[in-house]
Design a protein around this motif. Structure first.
Motif, mmCIF file in Angstrom:
data_model
loop_
_atom_site.group_PDB
_atom_site.id
_atom_site.type_symbol
_atom_site.label_atom_id
_atom_site.label_comp_id
_atom_site.label_asym_id
_atom_site.label_seq_id
_atom_site.Cartn_x
_atom_site.Cartn_y
_atom_site.Cartn_z
ATOM 1 N N GLY A 1 32.156 20.406 52.417
ATOM 2 C CA GLY A 1 33.452 19.927 51.965
ATOM 3 C C GLY A 1 33.684 18.456 52.273
ATOM 4 N N SER A 2 32.666 17.790 52.767
ATOM 5 C CA SER A 2 32.772 16.376 53.111
ATOM 6 C C SER A 2 32.977 15.528 51.862
ATOM 7 N N ASP A 3 33.765 14.441 52.020
ATOM 8 C CA ASP A 3 33.881 13.490 50.912
ATOM 9 C C ASP A 3 33.030 12.251 51.159
ATOM 10 N N LEU A 4 32.054 12.372 52.058
ATOM 11 C CA LEU A 4 31.100 11.298 52.317
ATOM 12 C C LEU A 4 30.344 10.962 51.035
ATOM 13 N N LEU A 5 30.114 9.681 50.794
ATOM 14 C CA LEU A 5 29.320 9.254 49.642
ATOM 15 C C LEU A 5 27.859 9.608 49.901
ATOM 16 N N VAL A 6 27.275 10.400 49.014
ATOM 17 C CA VAL A 6 25.892 10.847 49.180
ATOM 18 C C VAL A 6 25.020 10.105 48.172
ATOM 19 N N ILE A 7 24.162 9.235 48.706
ATOM 20 C CA ILE A 7 23.245 8.429 47.902
ATOM 21 C C ILE A 7 21.845 8.997 48.081
ATOM 22 N N SER B 1 17.342 15.590 38.640
ATOM 23 C CA SER B 1 17.464 16.694 39.601
ATOM 24 C C SER B 1 18.430 16.334 40.724
ATOM 25 N N HIS B 2 18.450 15.069 41.143
ATOM 26 C CA HIS B 2 19.401 14.636 42.169
ATOM 27 C C HIS B 2 20.833 14.713 41.636
ATOM 28 N N ALA B 3 21.013 14.292 40.400
ATOM 29 C CA ALA B 3 22.342 14.358 39.793
ATOM 30 C C ALA B 3 22.821 15.797 39.693
ATOM 31 N N GLN B 4 21.940 16.674 39.265
ATOM 32 C CA GLN B 4 22.314 18.086 39.122
ATOM 33 C C GLN B 4 22.604 18.742 40.469
ATOM 34 N N ALA B 5 21.982 18.237 41.537
ATOM 35 C CA ALA B 5 22.241 18.772 42.878
ATOM 36 C C ALA B 5 23.581 18.308 43.429
ATOM 37 N N GLY B 6 24.129 17.215 42.860
ATOM 38 C CA GLY B 6 25.439 16.755 43.285
ATOM 39 C C GLY B 6 25.486 15.375 43.906
ATOM 40 N N ALA B 7 24.408 14.582 43.773
ATOM 41 C CA ALA B 7 24.405 13.222 44.328
ATOM 42 C C ALA B 7 25.536 12.406 43.714
ATOM 43 N N ASP B 8 26.135 11.535 44.531
ATOM 44 C CA ASP B 8 27.218 10.676 44.059
ATOM 45 C C ASP B 8 26.710 9.359 43.489
ATOM 46 N N LEU B 9 25.511 8.960 43.894
ATOM 47 C CA LEU B 9 24.950 7.676 43.481
ATOM 48 C C LEU B 9 23.448 7.772 43.684
ATOM 49 N N GLN C 1 17.152 17.712 47.241
ATOM 50 C CA GLN C 1 18.109 18.525 46.488
ATOM 51 C C GLN C 1 18.809 19.528 47.422
ATOM 52 N N GLN C 2 18.048 20.134 48.338
ATOM 53 C CA GLN C 2 18.654 21.039 49.315
ATOM 54 C C GLN C 2 19.648 20.300 50.211
ATOM 55 N N ALA C 3 19.259 19.096 50.624
ATOM 56 C CA ALA C 3 20.110 18.327 51.528
ATOM 57 C C ALA C 3 21.425 17.938 50.855
ATOM 58 N N VAL C 4 21.360 17.513 49.601
ATOM 59 C CA VAL C 4 22.585 17.143 48.879
ATOM 60 C C VAL C 4 23.524 18.346 48.800
ATOM 61 N N ARG C 5 22.980 19.486 48.421
ATOM 62 C CA ARG C 5 23.823 20.679 48.301
ATOM 63 C C ARG C 5 24.418 21.075 49.655
ATOM 64 N N ALA C 6 23.638 20.934 50.716
ATOM 65 C CA ALA C 6 24.130 21.296 52.054
ATOM 66 C C ALA C 6 25.280 20.389 52.482
ATOM 67 N N ILE C 7 25.168 19.097 52.184
ATOM 68 C CA ILE C 7 26.256 18.167 52.540
ATOM 69 C C ILE C 7 27.502 18.488 51.730
ATOM 70 N N GLY D 1 33.817 6.777 60.814
ATOM 71 C CA GLY D 1 34.354 5.970 59.731
ATOM 72 C C GLY D 1 33.307 5.366 58.819
ATOM 73 N N ILE D 2 32.082 5.875 58.896
ATOM 74 C CA ILE D 2 31.009 5.392 58.013
ATOM 75 C C ILE D 2 31.180 6.082 56.662
ATOM 76 N N PRO D 3 31.243 5.341 55.574
ATOM 77 C CA PRO D 3 31.600 5.953 54.292
ATOM 78 C C PRO D 3 30.476 6.649 53.543
ATOM 79 N N GLY D 4 29.200 6.336 53.865
ATOM 80 C CA GLY D 4 28.133 6.900 53.053
ATOM 81 C C GLY D 4 26.814 7.007 53.766
ATOM 82 N N VAL D 5 25.937 7.852 53.204
ATOM 83 C CA VAL D 5 24.574 8.014 53.707
ATOM 84 C C VAL D 5 23.615 7.895 52.534
#
Length: 328
Positions: free
Chosen positions: A109-115, A156-164, A99-105, A71-75
């Motif tokens: 299909g996870s909806d975890l918040l990726v910071i 580059s983080h934004a383009q990889a898909g970071a949420d924040l 950047q690799q890690a963001v894309r892998a998460i 139930g942890i919402p973000g990393v």
């Protein structure tokens, strides 16, 4: 007045204590830091932070599954690249470790918040948070030159898909610089969590082991804040608010509960994060291992105090343990 007034009446029954409790801590308040390293098939224990490991990207899907189940919402992600250089080029490479890690998460299909932490200390061969120059005869971080590469890293983080994104380098003007580059590249929707009041603290020691980011010379006192200063923290926070920060942060947390409280009073309109840092975590772990304290009780008391002081969310290495304890 006593004996008519007796506050202990409301403490006699456990359910009554629950009903009148002013501050509530839940797993939904927690953000878990993760350390991502180069390589494949590795989980390298961090000896100074019991229970934590450096993970390679291929190990992330299983880790993410466990985090979600608690139930942890973000990393928040910190990277350890294979190669470091003077300008931390892996930090803004499209194939960088973060950047690799963001894309892998995101691929899970996870909806975890990726910071993503936006800084350079893990990526530079000198261990400082930006570009070094000695134009004045003193080796120091060049603030304005560092802003340029921070913009590259954030984009580059934004383009990889970071949420924040969470810039942590304490460079003057960094929030405005990052807001500008994000807005210019169609990422105006992406929020910024600013390490608005980040102190030059002795509590970061285990993190520097974990992130392999110990400075090779000097310290970070020319850009991180003096622990003796409180008014300066409010000035730093005010500037970040004016520059467009969406979430504020105070780091560390335990010795800076007064700062958390003052920041929340000054800016109740913005969410506030507290970073319960590595030294705070490791001290409790070490004391508990020696039988000196009850780990669960002390850790939850610490985290609750951060919320009581005004934090809306807590970045903590206790996230997994705390989520299990709170669920039980």
């Amino acid at each position: 007045m006593f004996p008519t007034v007796r506050p202990r009446r409301l403490r006699r029954h456990s359910k009554l204590r629950d009903l009148v409790r002013e501050t509530t801590l839940t797993p939904n308040d927690l953000i878990l830091p993760l350390f991502i390293r180069h390589g494949e098939g590795e989980e390298v224990p961090i000896t100074s932070m019991p229970g934590h490991r450096q993970l390679t990207v291929d190990k992330l899907p299983q880790e993410i599954k466990e985090i979600e189940s608690l139930g942890i919402p973000g990393v928040i992600l910190f990277g350890i690249p294979e190669h470091k250089d003077a300008v931390g080029s892996d930090a803004y490479s499209d194939e960088g470790i973060i950047q690799q890690a963001v894309r892998a998460i995101k691929a899970t299909g996870s909806d975890l918040l990726v910071i993503t932490d936006v800084c350079f200390c893990e990526f530079t061969d000198h261990g400082h948070c930006g570009i070094i120059n000695d134009k004045t005869g003193v080796m120091d971080v060049d603030n304005d030159a560092t802003l340029e590469i921070l913009q590259k890293e954030a984009l580059s983080h934004a383009q990889a898909g970071a949420d924040l994104i969470a810039p942590s380098g304490m460079m003057d003007g960094m929030i405005a610089a990052l807001r500008e580059v994000l807005d210019e590249n169609d990422f105006s929707h992406l929020p910024i969590m600013s390490y608005a009041a980040k102190y030059s603290s002795g509590f970061y020691g285990p993190f520097r082991d974990a992130a392999e980011s110990t400075p090779q010379f000097g310290d970070r006192a020319t850009y991180q804040m003096d622990p003796a200063n409180g008014n300066e923290a409010l000035r730093e926070v005010d500037l970040d608010v004016l520059e467009g920060a969406d979430i504020l942060m105070v780091k560390p947390a335990l010795s800076y509960l007064d700062i958390i409280h003052r920041v929340k009073e000054a800016h109740p309109e913005l969410p506030l994060a507290a970073y319960n840092v590595s030294g705070e975590y490791s001290m409790v772990k070490a004391a508990a291992a020696n039988g000196w304290v009850d780990e669960q009780r002390v850790a939850l008391e610490m985290l609750t105090s951060m919320k009581r002081a005004g934090a809306d969310m807590i970045l903590t290495y206790f996230s997994k343990d705390a989520a299990r304890w709170l669920s039980d």
